[in-house]
Scaffold this active site. Structure first.
Site, PDB file in Angstrom:
ATOM      1  N   TRP A 196      -5.546   2.048  10.252  1.00  0.00           N
ATOM      2  CA  TRP A 196      -5.619   2.039   8.687  1.00  0.00           C
ATOM      3  C   TRP A 196      -5.521   0.298   8.272  1.00  0.00           C
ATOM      4  CZ3 TRP A 196      -8.237   3.404   4.843  1.00  0.00           C
ATOM      5  CH2 TRP A 196      -7.853   3.208   3.441  1.00  0.00           C
TER       6      TRP A 196
ATOM      7  N   GLU B  45     -11.850   5.377   3.944  1.00  0.00           N
ATOM      8  CA  GLU B  45     -11.305   6.510   4.969  1.00  0.00           C
ATOM      9  C   GLU B  45     -12.555   6.718   5.941  1.00  0.00           C
ATOM     10  OE1 GLU B  45      -8.207   7.314   5.728  1.00  0.00           O
ATOM     11  OE2 GLU B  45      -7.108   6.990   3.818  1.00  0.00           O
TER      12      GLU B  45
ATOM     13  N   TYR C 205       0.698  -1.144  -0.140  1.00  0.00           N
ATOM     14  CA  TYR C 205      -0.055   0.035   0.069  1.00  0.00           C
ATOM     15  C   TYR C 205       0.745   1.159   0.081  1.00  0.00           C
ATOM     16  CZ  TYR C 205      -2.954   3.653   1.697  1.00  0.00           C
ATOM     17  OH  TYR C 205      -3.749   4.758   1.736  1.00  0.00           O
TER      18      TYR C 205
END
Length: 185
Positions: free
Chosen positions: A47, A39, A17
């Site tokens: 995350w 998000e 990522y």
């Protein structure tokens, strides 16, 4: 060995990522909506939790197709509430549907969501020069402004911290630290 930003763990998922997505400018509405949805679900969580569930979200939310999500029925909403593969937060699931509807409204008004969101930075990424963790903010005046603008349009779970993370994810701001191999020279 590559030197990465301070937040990257030894997780291959996290490293990929970081290396291939985070901070790379995104201009297509489909990917912008994917990051917006992810998000908003990340709010209050880590995350990596979202990354680990990303493919579950993709399957549950019709490959992040905002046109379909905008038309979700109560039955689909209830189905999502039972899906253990995603974050089963009633308000966040409801906001995904509402935000998809508003996303489409912005497209109608501005031609694309990309035109709307990137206009906040004159369609050019902001390249920050942060050296370490303590330099990187959680919010900025710009994330405050974007948050307020989206909330005024009715979007949910788009607080300033979420918006700054979104800005980082879609490359509106490049916050790779100066010692990271991804920092633009």
């Amino acid at each position: 060995m590559k030197h990465r930003c301070f937040w990257v763990t030894d997780s291959k998922l996290y490293q990929d990522y970081h290396d291939f997505e985070w901070g790379v400018p995104v201009y297509d509405d489909e990917t912008l909506f994917e990051f917006l949805l992810l998000e908003t679900f990340q709010a209050g969580l880590s995350w990596i939790t979202i990354l680990n569930k990303r493919e579950n979200f993709r399957a549950a939310f019709d490959d992040f197709d905002y046109q379909k999500i905008a038309k979700y029925s109560e039955a689909k909403y209830n189905e999502l509430l039972q899906n253990a593969g995603i974050i089963r937060n009633k308000l966040k699931i409801r906001s995904a549907i509402t935000n998809a509807q508003l996303f489409i409204e912005i497209q109608k008004e501005y031609g694309s969501f990309s035109n709307y969101i990137w206009n906040f930075v004159n369609h050019e990424p902001i390249i920050n020069k942060f050296h370490n963790k303590k330099d990187v903010p959680a919010t900025t005046e710009l994330s405050d402004t974007i948050s307020k603008a989206l909330k005024k349009k009715g979007f949910k779970f788009v607080g300033s911290t979420v918006m700054y993370a979104f800005m980082q994810a879609i490359g509106m701001v490049n916050d790779h630290t100066t010692n990271c191999f991804k920092y633009p020279n």
